[in-house]
Design an enzyme around this catalytic site. Structure first.
Site, short mmCIF file in Angstrom:
data_model
loop_
_atom_site.label_atom_id
_atom_site.label_comp_id
_atom_site.label_asym_id
_atom_site.label_seq_id
_atom_site.Cartn_x
_atom_site.Cartn_y
_atom_site.Cartn_z
N SER A 152 0.83 -1.20 0.00
CA SER A 152 0.00 0.00 0.00
C SER A 152 0.87 1.25 0.00
CB SER A 152 -0.94 0.00 1.20
OG SER A 152 -1.87 -1.04 1.09
N SER A 174 -32.06 -37.24 -0.32
CA SER A 174 -31.60 -36.18 -1.24
C SER A 174 -31.64 -34.80 -0.60
CB SER A 174 -32.38 -36.21 -2.55
OG SER A 174 -33.78 -36.29 -2.33
#
Lengths: 642, 302
Positions: A40, A543
Site C-alpha cells: 500500500s 436427497s
C-alpha cells in the site's frame, strides 16, 4: 477556499498536450505482496509522486495518520489506498481496490490485492484484468512461500510481464549483494512460469528510491526506475494477428430492415466481405458491414465494440461466436481446465453448476478432479473436493456444446466463471486447457421407437415422483403405497429406494458430501432412462441438497419431474426412529447424518408437500394419485403425446 | 492496418459499451440513473453508441429532489427530447409533503430522504432489476473497491464484505426476485478521462460547468450559488456576482462553486491539469465524518 487561478495556457500548447494525452495507451497491473511488504505504501508513493493526490485528500491523510498511522510522525502513504473503514481499523486491506494514475506516456490502472487470507481469490480477481504484475519482496526477508504463491497465481492467470520489486532496500543498507541473491533465487524457481519479461528493481517505497526518481543511494543499479519500466514495457500481445473472434452479446434489431450482432472483438480483425461461420452451428455467411455510431468501419480490430451485419439471414443469438470459416475454435461439451475455487462450500464433482463462458451461460458439472495443485509447493495432490482458495485441474462436462479456445491462446475465449444454481454466487473461475473430445463425434443415436411411443402403449405420461425428506419421514412407506395403487390401475411403474440402490448400483459410495452428490447423480440418470422407457418412476431418497434435486429435475423434460416433500419435522422423525439411526447419530456412531450433523435443504418449489403429522400414509398416497390424475399423467388413449 | 494499440479512452469506451450490452441482454427490466451531471452525460452518450442504430433499450430515471439547479432541469428536458428517450422522474412524496429541505433538516437527513429513500422507492415501484450509475472508482475511497456489477439485497443494501468476485469481463448477472444489481460502466474512468472524452466526442453538458458571472454567497469557506429565492440568506449575507463554475453538480444548496475564468471545455481541462483539490471536495455531504460515503452506500445511496 479552492480558488483556482485560471491558467489560460496558450491554445496551441494545450491542443498539443491534449492530442498527446489522447494517444496514451493503458497499462493495467496488479501489485502482490503480503501485509508487511509495503504494498500500500508503494501505491501511495506512486500516486503521490505522480501528483495524483489532491490537497484535500492529503489533509484527510494527515488527520488519519494521527489516528491510524503506523509510521510515527510521517504521513502514512498506505492510508491513501486502504479504503474501507473496517480495514483501516484492522490495519490491513481485505479486498481488491483499483487505483489510477497517469504519466506523460501512459495511463495506469492498479489492482491492489491483499496478501493474506482470501489471497488466491482476490489475487486471481485482480490478475484477471492485468497485463503485468508487480511482485513485492521485503529485501530483509528474501523469497518467501508467499512469493512463490503469488508468482504461481500470476502465471496461472496468464500474465506475461513481471516486475520483481525488491522493497525496503534502505533497511539492508542498499546492499547490491542482497539484491543479486534475491534475483537469482527468484529466477531459479520461476523459470517455468512463461514470463516474457522479468524486471527486477531495488527500491524503497517509503523514501521513493527508484520509484519515480532514480536512487542516489544505489549507483550499482543502472536499470530503469519502476515508473520508467511501467511506461515503456511492451505489453502488446498481438491480439490483432490472432484469428477473429466475436462473442455475440446482443442482437440489435431496431426495425425489420436491420439485424445486427453486437459484441466486442475478442481477437483478430474483421472487414466487410470476410467469410464467417457461427462456431456452434457451422452456418456460414459473409460480413456485410461493421457498424458503429461514428460510421461504418473499414475494418474492426481487437478490443473494439462493434455491431456486425451479415449478407445472409442466419440464426444467431446471444452466446454464439462469429469466427472465420478457416480458423474455427473448438466446439465441445467436455474440456479440461484449471479451476480456482472461491467459495466456502467446496466444489463437488457431479454437482450441477452454471458456467458463464463469454456471453454463453450453460449448465455444467465437474466430472472429475484430476489433481489439486498446492499453490505454495506446486505439488500435485489427489482430491475428491476442492475447498476455498485452492486450485485444481478438472474435467468439465457442459449440458450442450460450447465454443472455446485454450485460455493461453485467447483468454476471452478460454475463461469462465462458475455460478451456484441456488444462491447465484460466483463460486469459481476457470481457464480452459483443451477440449477432451469433439462433440461432433458423439451424436445422440436417433431412435425410431420414441419415448412417446413407449409411453403411449402404457396409457400414461411418464414422470419421476421424487420423494425427498428426512430419514424416517415416511418416504418409502408412502412411495410403496403409491406404487401399489398405480399398479392396481394398470400403470407401469418402478421404485428406486435409497437403501436398495445403496446395496447394488451405489454400493461403492459412502455418506460424505461428495459421495452423496454422486449417489444422487447416478439415481437421477437411472430415473431419466426409466422415464425414457415410459415408466412412472418413484424415487425415494433423502436427497438433502437442492442442487442435486435440481440436477435430477433438469435431466428430464419440463413436467416430467414431480418433487414430493415428505415434510416430517425432525423431532417427529427422530421420535419415531424406526431404524434406530437417530440414536446412533446422536451418540456419534453415525457421521454425516442428515438433520443431525449434515444439513437438509428443504425444497422451495416442490409440486407436493406432504404433512405427515395430520394425514395417514394411505391418505397421502391418495393425494399423490389424485394429483397425477388431475395433471394428466394417468390419461388413457392412444393419441397421447409428450 | 494500424499496429498502434487502442488509446486508453477507446479502451474505456469499449469497456463501458460491453458492460451496457451485458445488462441489456441479461436483465429483464434495467434502468439508467440520470443525474444530469457530466458523468451522466458521458454515460448516456456511451449508451447511444452501445445500441446504435437501436435506441438504448431502457428508460432513464431522474431522482428529482426539487433542489436541482434550474439549468440542470432545462438541460435534462432538452437532452431527453433531442435524443428521443423515455425519462422517468421520481420525487419522494413523503419528503415533499413534509417540505424536507437541506436547511431545516441538515444535509444528512435531507440526502437520506430526498435521494436515498427516493431512489429506493423508485426502484421498488418500477421493479427494476438493474440500475446503471455513473460513479467512478477514483471519486472516493470506498468506491475504489466497488464492483462493476454491485449486488444489492431486496432492501437495496450494499455489503462491502459480501460482494461477488469479478473476473475478466464475466459479470454475474444472476439474481433472485426482488434483488438487484447496480452497474457502474464508468468505474475505471478518472475525472480527467471524463473531460477529455467530452472534449473529444463533443458531448453537450450543463452550462454550469463553464465559468460565468453568477450570484453567490460565501458559506463555510465555500461559494454557494443563489439559484432561486428559496435559499435563506443569513444575517449579513449579500449575494455577489462572481465568475464561478462547478466541478460537480448536485443539489444547489449542497454544491459549492469554484472561482474560475474557464469558460470553454479546453480551459476546463487545462484547469483540471493544474487542480490541487479533488472534485468531491465541492460535495458537502462527503465531509460529515470519516467513512461517510461507505455508510451512505450501505444504506442504498448510489
Amino acid at each position: 477556499m479552492n480558488a483556482l487561478t485560471a491558467h489560460k495556457l496558450d491554445t496551441k500548447a494545450l491542443v498539443d498536450y491534449l492530442a498527446s494525452h489522447e494517444k496514451k495507451s493503458l497499462l493495467r497491473f496488479l501489485t502482490c505482496g503480503s501485509v508487511d511488504d509495503g504494498k500500500s505504501t508503494l501505491i501511495g508513493r506512486l500516486l503521490y509522486d505522480t501528483k495524483l493526490i489532491f490537497e484535500d485528500q492529503l489533509a484527510g491523510i494527515e488527520r488519519d495518520s494521527k489516528k491510524f498511522g503506523t509510521v510515527g510522525e510521517d504521513i502514512d502513504l498506505a492510508l491513501l489506498v486502504d479504503g474501507l473503514q473496517a480495514e483501516r481499523e484492522q490495519g490491513i486491506t481485505i479486498d481488491v481496490a483499483y487505483r489510477f494514475f497517469t504519466t506523460d506516456k501512459r495511463k495506469f490502472i492498479v489492482a491492489d490485492t491483499p496478501g493474506h487470507e482470501q489471497y488466491t481469490r482476490n489475487m486471481a480477481t485482480g490478475a484477471s484484468n492485468s497485463d503485468l504484475a508487480v511482485i513485492l519482496i521485503d529485501a530483509r526477508k528474501g523469497i518467501l512461500t508467499q512469493t512463490r504463491r503469488h508468482s504461481f497465481i500470476v502465471s496461472l492467470l496468464g500474465i506475461k510481464h513481471v516486475v520483481l520489486a525488491v522493497n525496503k532496500i534502505d533497511l539492508v543498507g542498499y546492499d547490491q549483494a542482497v539484491f543479486d541473491r534475491i534475483v537469482a533465487d527468484y529466477k531459479a524457481f520461476s523459470a517455468g512460469f512463461g514470463f516474457e519479461t522479468l524486471q527486477a528493481i531495488p527500491l524503497s517505497a517509503r523514501y521513493g528510491d527508484n520509484v519515480l526518481e532514480a536512487s542516489q543511494s544505489m549507483p550499482w543499479y543502472d536499470g530503469p526506475t519502476l515508473v520508467e519500466h511501467l511506461e515503456t514495457v511492451d505489453i502488446d500481445s498481438d491480439v490483432d494477428s490472432k484469428p477473429f473472434r466475436l462473442q455475440v452479446q446482443w442482437v440489435n434489431r431496431p426495425d425489420l430492415n436491420f439485424r445486427g450482432f453486437s459484441g466486442t472483438i475478442a481477437s483478430g480483425t474483421v472487414k466487410p466481405g470476410d467469410d464467417i461461420v457461427v462456431a456452434r452451428s457451422g452456418k456460414a455467411s459473409k460480413v456485410a458491414r461493421v457498424v458503429t455510431m461514428d460510421g461504418d468501419l473499414d475494418y474492426g480490430r481487437a478490443g473494439q465494440a462493434v455491431t456486425l451485419t451479415l449478407e445472409d439471414e442466419i440464426d444467431i443469438s446471444r452466446g454464439d461466436v462469429i469466427v472465420p470459416a478457416e480458423a474455427r475454435p473448438e466446439v465441445s461439451d467436455q474440456f479440461q481446465a484449471h479451476l480456482i475455487w472461491m467459495n466456502e462450500d467446496p466444489l463437488l464433482p457431479g454437482r450441477p453448476y452454471i458456467l458463464k463462458i463469454g456471453a454463453k451461460t450453460v449448465s455444467a458439472t465437474v466430472t472429475s478432479i484430476k489433481h489439486k495443485i498446492d499453490v505454495n509447493s506446486f505439488n500435485e495432490l489427489a482430491a475428491k473436493a476442492l475447498p476455498l482458495n485452492e486450485v485444481a485441474v478438472v474435467n468439465i462436462m457442459t449440458q450442450e456444446p460450447v465454443a472455446f479456445d485454450a485460455y493461453g491462446d485467447d483468454p476471452a475465449m478460454g475463461s469462465f466463471i462458475v455460478i451456484d444454481r441456488v444462491s447465484n454466487l460466483t463460486l469459481g473461475a476457470g481457464m480452459i486447457d483443451r477440449g477432451l473430445r469433439r462433440a461432433t463425434n458423439v451424436h445422440w443415436q436417433a431412435l425410431d421407437v420414441s419415448k412417446a411411443s413407449r409411453a403411449g402403449i402404457k396409457h400414461q405420461k411418464p414422470a419421476v415422483l421424487w420423494f425427498t425428506g428426512l430419514s424416517g419421514a415416511g418416504k418409502s412407506t408412502i412411495a410403496n403405497l403409491v406404487e401399489k395403487r398405480l399398479l392396481s390401475m394398470n400403470h407401469h411403474t418402478y421404485l428406486l429406494d435409497g437403501d436398495n440402490v445403496r446395496h447394488g448400483l451405489n454400493k461403492d459410495l459412502g455418506f460424505s458430501a461428495e459421495d452423496r452428490v454422486e449417489n444422487i447423480r447416478r439415481v437421477a440418470e437411472v430415473s431419466r432412462l426409466m422415464v425414457d422407457a415410459g415408466l412412472v418412476t418413484l424415487v425415494s431418497f433423502i436427497s438433502p441438497f437442492r442442487a442435486e434435486r435440481q440436477l435430477a429435475r433438469d435431466l428430464v423434460a419440463p413436467g416430467e419431474f414431480i418433487e414430493i416433500h415428505v415434510a416430517t419435522p425432525l423431532d417427529v422423525a427422530e421420535a419415531r426412529d424406526v431404524k434406530g439411526l437417530y440414536k446412533k447419530a446422536r451418540a456419534g456412531e453415525l457421521k454425516n447424518f442428515t438433520g443431525i450433523d449434515s444439513p437438509y435443504e428443504a425444497p422451495e418449489n416442490a409440486e407436493l408437500v406432504l404433512d405427515t403429522t395430520r394425514f395417514s400414509s394411505e391418505e397421502l398416497a391418495g393425494q399423490i394419485v389424485t394429483y397425477m390424475a388431475e395433471h394428466g399423467y394417468l390419461s388413457f388413449g392412444p393419441d397421447y403425446e409428450i | 492496418m494500424s499496429a498502434e494499440p487502442l488509446t486508453h479512452l477507446r479502451r474505456l469506451e469499449a469497456e463501458a459499451i460491453f458492460i451496457m450490452r451485458e445488462v441489456a441482454a441479461e436483465f429483464k427490466n434495467p434502468v439508467m440513473m440520470y443525474s444530469i451531471g457530466k458523468d451522466s452525460s458521458v454515460m448516456l452518450h456511451l449508451a447511444m453508441k452501445a445500441f446504435y442504430p437501436s435506441k438504448p433499450p431502457f428508460p432513464l430515471l431522474h431522482i428529482d429532489t426539487t433542489w436541482k439547479f434550474r439549468e440542470m432541469i432545462q438541460f435534462r428536458d432538452d437532452t431527453v427530447s433531442r435524443l428521443g428517450l423515455t425519462l422517468l422522474k421520481h420525487t419522494n412524496p413523503d419528503g415533499l409533503r413534509d417540505n424536507v429541505n437541506p436547511f431545516d433538516h441538515g444535509s444528512n437527513v435531507y440526502t437520506n430522504i430526498m435521494k436515498t429513500d427516493a431512489l429506493k422507492q423508485a426502484l421498488t415501484e418500477h421493479g427494476f432489476d438493474a440500475a446503471f450509475g455513473g460513479a467512478r472508482r477514483d471519486e472516493e475511497k470506498s468506491r475504489a473497491k466497488e464492483r462493476i456489477f454491485s449486488f444489492r439485497t431486496q432492501n437495496h443494501g450494499w455489503d462491502p464484505k459480501n460482494q461477488r468476485p469479478e473476473l475478466w469481463n464475466l459479470y454475474n448477472a444472476r439474481i433472485k426476485p426482488g434483488e438487484s444489481i447496480r452497474v457502474f460502466p464508468l468505474s475505471n474512468w478518472t475525472e480527467l478521462d471524463i473531460w477529455q472524452y467530452i472534449l473529444m466526442e463533443n458531448i453537450p453538458i450543463v452550462p454550469l460547468y463553464l465559468a460565468k458571472k453568477r450570484p453567490v454567497v460565501q458559506r463555510g469557506g465555500q461559494w454557494i450559488m443563489v439559484d432561486d429565492d428559496r435559499l435563506p440568506l443569513l444575517p449579513g449575507e449579500e449575494p455577489q456576482m462572481k465568475s464561478v463554475r462547478f466541478r460537480t453538480l448536485g443539489c444547489y444548496p449542497l454544491t459549492a462553486a469554484v472561482e474560475s475564468e474557464a469558460d470553454t471545455l479546453e480551459d476546463i481541462v487545462a484547469e483540471m491539469l493544474t487542480a490541487r483539490t479533488s472534485e468531491r471536495s465541492g460535495r458537502l455531504i462527503d465531509h460529515d465524518e470519516a467513512g461517510s460515503m461507505e455508510k451512505k452506500k450501505r444504506e442504498g445511496y448510489f
